[in-house]
Motif scaffolding. Structure first.
Motif, PDB file in Angstrom:
ATOM      1  N   GLU A 183      41.968  46.515  44.787  1.00 38.21           N
ATOM      2  CA  GLU A 183      43.413  46.434  44.583  1.00 38.21           C
ATOM      3  C   GLU A 183      44.139  46.051  45.878  1.00 38.21           C
ATOM      4  O   GLU A 183      44.978  45.149  45.896  1.00 38.21           O
ATOM      5  CB  GLU A 183      43.934  47.788  44.076  1.00 38.21           C
ATOM      6  CG  GLU A 183      45.375  47.788  43.624  1.00 38.21           C
ATOM      7  CD  GLU A 183      45.592  47.187  42.251  1.00 38.21           C
ATOM      8  OE1 GLU A 183      46.754  47.071  41.847  1.00 38.21           O
ATOM      9  OE2 GLU A 183      44.601  46.839  41.574  1.00 38.21           O
ATOM     10  N   HIS A 208      43.799  42.164  44.875  1.00 35.53           N
ATOM     11  CA  HIS A 208      44.854  41.964  43.885  1.00 35.53           C
ATOM     12  C   HIS A 208      46.258  41.991  44.481  1.00 35.53           C
ATOM     13  O   HIS A 208      47.179  41.385  43.913  1.00 35.53           O
ATOM     14  CB  HIS A 208      44.760  43.020  42.787  1.00 35.53           C
ATOM     15  CG  HIS A 208      43.453  43.024  42.045  1.00 35.53           C
ATOM     16  ND1 HIS A 208      42.638  41.916  41.975  1.00 35.53           N
ATOM     17  CD2 HIS A 208      42.825  44.010  41.334  1.00 35.53           C
ATOM     18  CE1 HIS A 208      41.558  42.209  41.258  1.00 35.53           C
ATOM     19  NE2 HIS A 208      41.643  43.468  40.872  1.00 35.53           N
ATOM     20  N   HIS A 264      41.485  34.483  43.310  1.00 35.33           N
ATOM     21  CA  HIS A 264      42.949  34.432  43.202  1.00 35.33           C
ATOM     22  C   HIS A 264      43.510  33.227  43.956  1.00 35.33           C
ATOM     23  O   HIS A 264      44.468  32.592  43.495  1.00 35.33           O
ATOM     24  CB  HIS A 264      43.553  35.722  43.759  1.00 35.33           C
ATOM     25  CG  HIS A 264      43.230  36.952  42.969  1.00 35.33           C
ATOM     26  ND1 HIS A 264      42.998  36.929  41.618  1.00 35.33           N
ATOM     27  CD2 HIS A 264      43.107  38.268  43.356  1.00 35.33           C
ATOM     28  CE1 HIS A 264      42.748  38.161  41.185  1.00 35.33           C
ATOM     29  NE2 HIS A 264      42.805  38.975  42.223  1.00 35.33           N
TER      30      HIS A 264
END
Length: 268
Positions: A129, A133, A182
């Motif tokens: 995370e 992320h 990402h």
């Protein structure tokens, strides 16, 4: 076309140490104003405050550093409006995601009383995370606030450990793999806006984060021996690359993992 960075704004995550700290200085020396975010206890917080004052005094730029957890939505809710106000709504030229905060352990339990218990769901989730992320969540909010104008550059720090097995590095490796994924998808989704997104894969660089990796001294010695350039990568090497890549309006270099390592990855 190359453009001056003087008067532009950069948002640097991980501004208090290592590559984030050095890149903030290099950008400030190029005339870029800095919004820095870090997550430190007292000593690190005080050092970051001193750094901000020094950048402002020595480089003649604005430097605003905030001690916040970048993975917390409350931090984004607080700081995105601050970025808008500081930049007078014109937005950011550079975003650097240089975050090293996660669990270093193996996936499976080790043998014997001194062995690792293996990663827990909480540790694995937190590491991915924060180090992976969080980039997506910040870019989402910056896009919503219209703070990534055409020509903006987004950089995310990855490592060779994202595709190799290093002892005790498994949760961070997963985070780096997610981060690179990402980067690819953000590059495609931001292409119509003229915003470039790239990952920077630094060579072995002696930073506080590296020192925490089990067996780091052996890794440092080996990479120093084999690097074609005859030395390890320095934070200054990475900072110079980011400044250079930021000084162009072209969005055509995007979606890559760019090695800044003196050729280390070619011979490892």
């Amino acid at each position: 076309m190359f453009v001056p960075l003087k008067g532009a704004w950069a948002l640097v995550f991980g501004v208090s140490s290592g590559i984030g700290r050095q890149t903030a200085r290099a950008l400030a020396e190029a005339g870029c104003n800095i919004v820095g975010v870090h997550f430190d206890l007292a000593e690190g917080r005080d050092r970051a405050e001193r750094d901000a004052g020094e950048l402002a005094a020595e480089c003649g730029v604005e430097a605003h550093f905030f001690n916040r957890n970048i993975a917390a939505k409350e931090a984004r809710a607080e700081l995105v409006p601050v970025v808008r106000e500081l930049t007078s709504g014109t937005g950011l030229r550079i975003v650097l995601h240089s975050v090293a905060y996660g669990t270093l352990t193996s996936l499976l339990p080790g043998e014997g009383d001194d062995g690792s218990p293996g990663v827990t769901p909480r540790q694995l989730t937190m590491t991915v995370e924060v180090m992976g992320h969080s980039l997506v969540y910040w870019i989402q909010d910056l896009v919503r606030a219209e703070l990534l104008p055409r020509g903006a550059k987004v950089f995310a720090m990855t490592s060779a450990g994202g595709s190799r097995v290093l002892s005790g590095y498994a949760p961070v490796s997963a985070a780096k793999s997610a981060l690179e994924a990402h980067v690819r998808h953000l590059a495609v989704e931001l292409a119509p806006r003229g915003v470039a997104v790239n990952a920077i894969r630094a060579g072995t660089t002696v930073t506080p984060a590296l020192r925490k990796i089990p067996g780091s001294e052996r890794l440092i010695a080996r990479c120093r021996e084999i690097n074609p350039g005859g030395r390890l990568t320095r934070p200054e090497d990475v900072a110079d690359a980011i400044v250079t890549l930021s000084a162009t309006d072209s969005p055509w270099l995007t979606g890559n993992v760019i090695g800044v390592d003196g050729g280390e990855a070619l011979v490892v």
